[in-house]
Structure formats: structure tokens, C-alpha cells
Design a protein around this motif. Structure first.
Motif: not given
Length: 192
Positions: A15, A17, A19-20, A56-59
Motif C-alpha cells: 500500500n 496510498n 490519505t492527505s 498522512n499515509l493509508e497504511s
């Protein structure tokens, strides 16, 4: 003799991705950058020489670096009016994805792009003045004034409020001088 062993296989996460992305001129007051259709992130900032960025990361198993720096909040230099910041996200399985954050400074352009009229005129600029030449029979001119930057605004000096970057006024040319003010997106003002 036999013995049974159990083998547990854990698949590493891939992952990358985000988030922001938060950006600001002060470390304690960061705002969210906008994700553009082309996949880049964008943020418009006051005219400062550095900004703070946090991603900020998803994982929780992924790591991130901003311009090669892995701190939680990274200070980046802004030498240009439009600056590209490289963000690299590394997943647990070493999958890597690169993102681009564009930080643009507010414009401080207070220049005039054009002065035009429905009548035949000639416009010359010298220093901070514009000289408009027209036929001697004309008593009124419909003048259109356009600023060089679309986020600037313009007004005549005797008007209270700035309008957009293009205004059209019917001018009585019996007055020899006409003062106009241009206000940049950054708030800088210039008079002509």
C-alpha cells in the motif's frame, strides 16, 4: 518418527496510498493540499520562502520521504513562484510510488496588461504612467483596463472597491489625469 510443522506465510503490504498532504507557512497550522485530476497535489501559499509539509499515509506499515527527508513535518524551500516537491512512499514490501506536490506562491503582479477602447486610441507607457491618445473630437472614452495577472484586481482611484482583473469605464476626458490602482493577489498595490 514424524513431526508436523506449521508454516505461517505473511504477505507484506504493497500500500503506497496517501490519505492527505498538509501544507502551511507555520508548522502548527497546516491545511490540506488539493488532489488535482492529473494526480498531483496543489497548494497556494502566501509569498514566503519556505513551507512545512506533512504526509498522512493509508497504511501504518508504509514510510514516506519529502524531498528525501523522513521527518514527520518537513520544511521545504520555495525559491520560485511555483515549486514542485517530490514525495516518495515506500510500502512494506518495498513497492515505491512517487507523488508531486506543487506549492504556488500568491502572485504579487500589479502590472497592467492592456488599456483598450471602443474608440481608436493609442496607448504609451512611461514609468508608472500611461498616456492615452485619442481623436480631438472625442469627449468620452469607453476604456477597458486589464491587469496582467488574472488574480489581480483593478479600480479607479476615486472608487471604493476593487473589482476583477478587467474593468470598463466611460471616462470624461475633460479631466487630464485619471488615477487607477491595481491590487495583486498577495495584497500589494500599485497606482498608475
Amino acid at each position: 518418527t514424524s513431526q508436523t510443522y506449521s508454516l505461517e506465510v505473511e504477505q507484506l503490504e504493497a500500500n503506497t496510498n496517501i490519505t492527505s498532504i498538509l501544507v502551511g507557512k507555520e508548522e502548527l497550522s497546516l491545511e490540506e493540499a488539493t488532489l488535482q485530476e492529473d494526480g498531483t497535489y496543489y497548494y497556494k501559499l502566501d509569498r514566503v520562502d519556505e513551507a512545512y509539509v506533512t504526509v498522512n499515509l493509508e497504511s501504518e506499515k508504509s514510510t514516506v520521504s519529502v524531498e528525501g527527508n523522513t521527518e514527520t513535518v518537513v520544511k521545504v524551500e520555495l525559491p520560485e513562484d511555483k515549486n514542485k516537491v517530490t514525495i516518495e512512499v515506500i510500502a512494506e514490501d518495498e513497492t515505491t510510488k512517487e507523488y508531486t506536490l506543487v506549492i504556488e506562491k500568491e502572485s504579487n503582479d500589479t502590472t497592467v496588461k492592456s488599456i483598450t477602447s471602443t474608440e481608436q486610441i493609442e496607448v504609451e507607457k512611461n514609468e508608472e504612467n500611461y498616456v492615452v491618445y485619442c481623436d480631438e473630437d472625442i469627449t468620452n472614452l469607453n476604456l477597458t483596463i486589464e491587469t496582467n495577472h488574472e488574480q489581480a484586481s483593478v479600480k479607479l482611484a476615486d472608487e471604493e472597491d476593487y473589482e476583477g482583473n478587467i474593468i470598463t469605464r466611460n471616462i470624461d476626458i475633460s479631466e487630464d489625469m485619471l488615477a487607477m490602482n491595481v491590487k495583486a493577489e498577495s495584497g500589494n498595490e500599485n497606482s498608475y
